[in-house]
Design a protein around this motif. Structure first.
Motif, short mmCIF file in Angstrom:
data_model
loop_
_atom_site.label_atom_id
_atom_site.label_comp_id
_atom_site.label_asym_id
_atom_site.label_seq_id
_atom_site.Cartn_x
_atom_site.Cartn_y
_atom_site.Cartn_z
N THR A 196 19.65 -1.55 7.74
CA THR A 196 18.88 -0.38 8.15
C THR A 196 19.68 0.86 7.78
N TYR A 197 19.12 1.66 6.87
CA TYR A 197 19.80 2.87 6.41
C TYR A 197 19.07 4.08 6.98
N ASP A 198 19.76 4.85 7.84
CA ASP A 198 19.19 6.04 8.45
C ASP A 198 19.28 7.18 7.43
N CYS A 199 18.12 7.64 6.96
CA CYS A 199 18.11 8.67 5.91
C CYS A 199 18.58 10.03 6.41
N ASN A 242 13.12 -7.99 0.33
CA ASN A 242 12.09 -7.00 0.58
C ASN A 242 12.74 -5.66 0.90
N ILE A 243 12.23 -4.59 0.30
CA ILE A 243 12.72 -3.24 0.58
C ILE A 243 11.55 -2.38 1.02
N SER A 244 11.74 -1.68 2.14
CA SER A 244 10.76 -0.71 2.60
C SER A 244 11.43 0.66 2.60
N ALA A 245 10.89 1.58 1.77
CA ALA A 245 11.53 2.89 1.60
C ALA A 245 10.46 3.96 1.43
N TYR A 246 9.61 4.10 2.44
CA TYR A 246 8.58 5.13 2.41
C TYR A 246 9.18 6.48 2.76
N ASP A 247 8.73 7.53 2.10
CA ASP A 247 9.26 8.87 2.35
C ASP A 247 9.03 9.33 3.77
N GLU A 248 7.91 8.89 4.39
CA GLU A 248 7.60 9.35 5.74
C GLU A 248 8.31 8.55 6.82
N ASP A 249 9.00 7.48 6.46
CA ASP A 249 9.73 6.67 7.44
C ASP A 249 11.16 7.19 7.60
N ALA A 251 0.83 -1.21 0.00
CA ALA A 251 0.00 0.00 0.00
C ALA A 251 0.86 1.26 0.00
N GLY A 252 0.42 2.27 -0.76
CA GLY A 252 1.11 3.54 -0.79
C GLY A 252 2.46 3.50 -1.46
N SER A 253 2.64 2.61 -2.47
CA SER A 253 3.95 2.44 -3.11
C SER A 253 3.89 2.82 -4.59
N THR A 254 5.05 3.20 -5.11
CA THR A 254 5.18 3.57 -6.53
C THR A 254 6.42 2.89 -7.10
#
Length: 363
Positions: free
Chosen positions: A260-263, A223-230, A171-174
């Motif tokens: 874990t990459y701290d943006c 699996n990659i999770s890279a949401y802008d709000e995270d 959900a919420g992915s592009t």
């Protein structure tokens, strides 16, 4: 992005509230005998004949000091299997159209396609690619075009690329890629979360760009999770080898690794975990050995397409173990969290407001 007025979840034997809500919201033609209760009973029977699920509930949240058990449920699906028709799809099969958030594919030439739950890219001839939908319809795609698949909150989507690789978008992915993918390169861009099963091609590495990170593979599952709000990008490797690159570091991951990459600091860390928990969402499960309340609420907000505002920072540095299986709706989950954590949950017209519960003072 248009939001549905109806709950987004599957139907069970006791879903009178959902059924009544959907039925009440439908616009009926004047010549349809919608006042007859037998019509509604017939719809319910037809929906329930399509739904053959085993309902169970299991949830466990554990802090550093103690384990807490709660009955919260989510929908379970078998790995790699397309989701069973949800409430909207079931009604559509009956000839009833209900608005829902749409998965959309667009191209830089103005093309726009509305998709359902899955699609496949097929190379029909040299330089020519077609998109095959769930219904078997084929749509030619212009060559050398930039394509984008946008999955709204409350939805998931599965895309099979023309090299045989499979991508599940949460959900919420592009997902961004070119129509000439798999000719001179296999490069894609990701915003949000995706699970990949990449077809092996030693001559053409598969690359994923996500929030300043590059992940390169030959053939693997990850699996990659890279949401802008995270605050972080998370990459979990289940099988094969995965190379992580950022402006400051390079890591070669092995199965079981979590990056874990701290943006904010642009620093990366690596550790061994049970990586299957990070792909459990494609089976309809939310399961983590350690997740903070803010991260959990952000995930619930995306997957249930609701607004959840956290009004306290008391839980920012605390993690919990959680496993939610076959949940009925977001209301029951929020109620369950309120029962087992020192939080208060208030619902209003905008969504949910979550705050810490005041401690009781001793007399």
């Amino acid at each position: 992005m248009e939001r549905s007025n109806f709950p987004h979840r599957n139907l069970g034997e006791d879903d009178e509230e959902l059924l009544n809500g959907i039925w009440a919201g439908l616009e009926m033609p004047d010549d349809r005998p919608d006042a007859d209760g037998r019509d509604f009973d017939d719809v319910k029977r037809r929906i329930r004949r399509r739904v053959r699920r085993r309902w169970m509930s299991r949830a466990a949240l554990a802090g550093s000091a103690a384990a807490i058990v709660a009955a919260v449920v989510l929908v379970v699906r078998q790995p790699g299997v397309l989701p069973e028709p949800d409430a909207f799809a079931q009604l559509q099969q009956m000839g009833v159209t209900v608005e829902r958030p749409q998965v959309v594919m667009t191209a830089d030439d103005g093309m726009r396609l509305v998709l359902e739950n899955a699609a496949r890219l097929e190379r029909r001839s040299e330089g020519e690619v077609a998109l095959r939908t769930e219904t078997g319809e084929q749509r030619p795609l212009a060559t050398e075009r930039k394509l984008k698949v946008e999955v709204p909150n409350g939805r998931q989507f599965r895309l099979v690329l023309d090299d045989g690789s499979e991508v599940w978008l949460n959900a919420g992915s592009t997902l961004n890629y070119r129509s000439d993918f798999n000719r001179s390169s296999r490069d894609i861009g990701l915003s949000g979360e995706a699970y990949f099963e990449v077809a092996r091609n030693a001559d053409l590495p598969f690359r994923v760009q996500a929030r300043g990170c590059t992940f390169t593979v030959l053939g693997t599952r990850f699996n990659i999770s890279a949401y802008d709000e995270d605050p972080d990008v998370l990459a979990a490797l289940m099988e094969g080898s995965l190379q992580f690159e950022s402006s400051r570091s390079t890591e070669t991951m092995v199965p079981g690794d979590l990056i874990t990459y701290d943006c904010r600091t642009m620093e990366a860390s690596r550790r061994q975990v049970d990586t299957d928990q990070f792909r459990s969402w494609i089976d309809g499960i939310i399961r983590y050995d350690a997740i903070s309340l803010p991260a959990l609420l952000r995930r619930l907000a995306r997957e249930y397409d609701v607004k959840i505002e956290l009004c306290t920072d008391a839980f920012d540095d605390k993690t919990f173990r959680i496993s939610l299986t076959e949940a009925q709706d977001i209301e029951s989950i929020m109620g369950g969290l309120c029962d087992i954590l020192p939080i208060s949950v208030r619902r209003d017209t905008c969504g949910y407001r979550v705050d810490s519960r005041p401690r009781k003072t001793e007399p």
